[in-house]
Design a protein around this motif. Sequence first.
Motif, PDB file in Angstrom:
ATOM      1  N   ALA A  55       3.403  -9.965  -0.212  1.00  0.00           N
ATOM      2  CA  ALA A  55       4.239  -9.362  -1.399  1.00  0.00           C
ATOM      3  C   ALA A  55       3.778  -9.762  -2.661  1.00  0.00           C
ATOM      4  O   ALA A  55       3.458  -8.784  -3.707  1.00  0.00           O
ATOM      5  N   ALA A  56       3.523 -11.050  -2.796  1.00  0.00           N
ATOM      6  CA  ALA A  56       3.400 -11.527  -3.990  1.00  0.00           C
ATOM      7  C   ALA A  56       2.011 -11.232  -4.200  1.00  0.00           C
ATOM      8  O   ALA A  56       1.643 -10.965  -5.610  1.00  0.00           O
ATOM      9  N   TYR A  57       1.128 -11.368  -3.499  1.00  0.00           N
ATOM     10  CA  TYR A  57      -0.478 -10.990  -3.614  1.00  0.00           C
ATOM     11  C   TYR A  57      -0.640  -9.516  -4.143  1.00  0.00           C
ATOM     12  O   TYR A  57      -0.967  -8.933  -5.096  1.00  0.00           O
ATOM     13  N   TYR A  58       0.157  -8.553  -3.370  1.00  0.00           N
ATOM     14  CA  TYR A  58      -0.128  -7.121  -3.663  1.00  0.00           C
ATOM     15  C   TYR A  58       0.767  -6.752  -4.865  1.00  0.00           C
ATOM     16  O   TYR A  58      -0.086  -5.711  -5.601  1.00  0.00           O
ATOM     17  N   ALA A  59       1.856  -7.164  -5.298  1.00  0.00           N
ATOM     18  CA  ALA A  59       2.303  -7.096  -6.650  1.00  0.00           C
ATOM     19  C   ALA A  59       1.533  -7.450  -7.656  1.00  0.00           C
ATOM     20  O   ALA A  59       1.235  -6.703  -8.638  1.00  0.00           O
ATOM     21  N   VAL A  60       0.950  -8.476  -7.563  1.00  0.00           N
ATOM     22  CA  VAL A  60       0.000  -8.918  -8.612  1.00  0.00           C
ATOM     23  C   VAL A  60      -1.443  -8.125  -8.610  1.00  0.00           C
ATOM     24  O   VAL A  60      -1.910  -7.762  -9.614  1.00  0.00           O
ATOM     25  N   TYR A  61      -2.022  -7.690  -7.392  1.00  0.00           N
ATOM     26  CA  TYR A  61      -2.833  -6.777  -7.252  1.00  0.00           C
ATOM     27  C   TYR A  61      -2.600  -5.369  -7.961  1.00  0.00           C
ATOM     28  O   TYR A  61      -3.913  -4.832  -8.455  1.00  0.00           O
ATOM     29  N   LEU A 102      10.459 -12.762  14.717  1.00  0.00           N
ATOM     30  CA  LEU A 102      10.216 -12.758  13.182  1.00  0.00           C
ATOM     31  C   LEU A 102       8.855 -13.362  12.894  1.00  0.00           C
ATOM     32  O   LEU A 102       8.274 -12.492  12.030  1.00  0.00           O
ATOM     33  N   THR A 103       8.415 -14.199  13.443  1.00  0.00           N
ATOM     34  CA  THR A 103       6.974 -14.721  13.146  1.00  0.00           C
ATOM     35  C   THR A 103       5.952 -13.877  13.465  1.00  0.00           C
ATOM     36  O   THR A 103       5.145 -13.398  12.774  1.00  0.00           O
ATOM     37  N   LEU A 104       6.042 -13.310  14.823  1.00  0.00           N
ATOM     38  CA  LEU A 104       5.021 -12.220  15.350  1.00  0.00           C
ATOM     39  C   LEU A 104       5.038 -10.978  14.389  1.00  0.00           C
ATOM     40  O   LEU A 104       4.280 -10.457  14.125  1.00  0.00           O
ATOM     41  N   PHE A 105       6.286 -10.597  14.022  1.00  0.00           N
ATOM     42  CA  PHE A 105       6.587  -9.228  13.222  1.00  0.00           C
ATOM     43  C   PHE A 105       6.073  -9.536  11.823  1.00  0.00           C
ATOM     44  O   PHE A 105       5.134  -8.697  11.346  1.00  0.00           O
ATOM     45  N   GLY A 106       6.061 -10.765  11.392  1.00  0.00           N
ATOM     46  CA  GLY A 106       5.430 -11.087   9.897  1.00  0.00           C
ATOM     47  C   GLY A 106       3.855 -10.928  10.214  1.00  0.00           C
ATOM     48  O   GLY A 106       3.146 -10.614   9.109  1.00  0.00           O
ATOM     49  N   LEU A 114      -2.168  -5.486   4.862  1.00  0.00           N
ATOM     50  CA  LEU A 114      -3.569  -5.935   4.020  1.00  0.00           C
ATOM     51  C   LEU A 114      -4.953  -4.739   4.023  1.00  0.00           C
ATOM     52  O   LEU A 114      -5.295  -4.511   3.436  1.00  0.00           O
ATOM     53  N   LYS A 115      -4.911  -4.571   5.617  1.00  0.00           N
ATOM     54  CA  LYS A 115      -5.908  -3.572   6.028  1.00  0.00           C
ATOM     55  C   LYS A 115      -5.869  -2.140   5.420  1.00  0.00           C
ATOM     56  O   LYS A 115      -6.608  -1.507   4.936  1.00  0.00           O
ATOM     57  N   VAL A 116      -4.458  -1.693   5.235  1.00  0.00           N
ATOM     58  CA  VAL A 116      -4.083  -0.328   5.203  1.00  0.00           C
ATOM     59  C   VAL A 116      -3.952  -0.250   3.383  1.00  0.00           C
ATOM     60  O   VAL A 116      -4.504   0.828   2.894  1.00  0.00           O
ATOM     61  N   LEU A 117      -3.290  -1.139   2.819  1.00  0.00           N
ATOM     62  CA  LEU A 117      -3.491  -1.133   1.432  1.00  0.00           C
ATOM     63  C   LEU A 117      -4.121  -1.595   0.492  1.00  0.00           C
ATOM     64  O   LEU A 117      -4.713  -1.477  -0.742  1.00  0.00           O
ATOM     65  N   ILE A 221      -5.409 -15.252  -3.526  1.00  0.00           N
ATOM     66  CA  ILE A 221      -6.041 -14.511  -2.622  1.00  0.00           C
ATOM     67  C   ILE A 221      -5.356 -14.380  -1.412  1.00  0.00           C
ATOM     68  O   ILE A 221      -4.473 -15.359  -1.116  1.00  0.00           O
ATOM     69  N   PHE A 222      -5.078 -13.196  -0.661  1.00  0.00           N
ATOM     70  CA  PHE A 222      -4.449 -13.345   0.637  1.00  0.00           C
ATOM     71  C   PHE A 222      -5.221 -12.856   1.758  1.00  0.00           C
ATOM     72  O   PHE A 222      -6.119 -12.009   1.456  1.00  0.00           O
ATOM     73  N   GLN A 223      -5.070 -13.361   2.899  1.00  0.00           N
ATOM     74  CA  GLN A 223      -6.195 -13.265   3.867  1.00  0.00           C
ATOM     75  C   GLN A 223      -5.249 -13.489   5.176  1.00  0.00           C
ATOM     76  O   GLN A 223      -4.081 -13.932   5.275  1.00  0.00           O
ATOM     77  N   GLU A 224      -5.546 -12.840   6.432  1.00  0.00           N
ATOM     78  CA  GLU A 224      -4.820 -12.832   7.530  1.00  0.00           C
ATOM     79  C   GLU A 224      -4.330 -14.123   7.812  1.00  0.00           C
ATOM     80  O   GLU A 224      -5.247 -14.992   7.959  1.00  0.00           O
TER      81      GLU A 224
END
Length: 310
Positions: A55-61, A102-106, A114-117, A221-224
């Motif tokens: 969320a932080a990465y995408y907001a800055v992106y 919740l961890t698996l969901f996140g 990341l892949k879609v957006l 940066i954000f990565q999986e």
Amino acid sequence: MSDEFLTLATLIGIAHSGVRLATPYLYAALGEMFGQRSGVLNLGVEGVMLMGAFAAYYAVYLGGDPWLGVLAALATGALMGLLMALISVTMQAEQGISGIGLTLFGLGLSSLLLKVLVGAPVSVKGFSVWEIPGLSAIPVIGPIFFDHNVLVYLAYLLAPVSIYVLNRTTFGLKIRAVGQNPEAADSLGVRVNAVRYATVILGSALAGLAGASLSIGLLSIFQENITNGIGFIAVALVYFGSWRPLGVLAGALLFSTINAFQLWMQVLGAPIPSDLAVMLPYILTIVVLAVGVKQIRQPAALTKPYERGE
């Protein structure tokens, strides 16, 4: 070890890196501490961190301002905390299983988004280093403690703030009462589930901020799977610190400094097997927890759901 690997400059570099790398552990572990002190174990910290980091990465992106990323991470973490509280507090599901879910969901959702957006990860504008005037010029101490970005300073400020909240405020008294004896707290008019909701949401918001401290604070940066187990270490640090802010702070610094040491030794080409070097921080955590487990006194109501009238 040869003196060429342990020069003053190297030691200062290791200490500086240790202070910086402790940031996500501090946010996540101090937040988790609040939830556990009220009786809720959240093993979903890892997933919340991943969602906060994205969320932080995408907001800055999209917007270019790191502070937008901080707000996005806090909001995302709070929403994940609300989900965790709904499942664990209201629905009274088993907390450990709920947290793992919740961890698996996140993990899955952050990778998908990341892949879609975004597609291929690209660097974004992170927080710049802010050298504190005067203090950063102090020999040895200055470069270690006063040459970081603002998220690092806020993480360390959070420790004394947590001490004050837990020990000097009505809210902190309610947290401690609910975590030790929810029946007694309820009889005195404390809304047990409301307190637990508040602490889980607060803790998850801080876990989201921990993720932001990685994606826009340390790496830009954000990565999986960017967290790589930090959330689970944060949960262990709460036990390590005996549910006290200063203990959590000490544990985070110890773990991050050992981690910084192994990173520096690999970069400098020290004669330490790389696999062993990477394992050092985790071995230390296991040893400390194993040795100190008998001295640990967890909140009496930890992991125990509460229903009025029991």
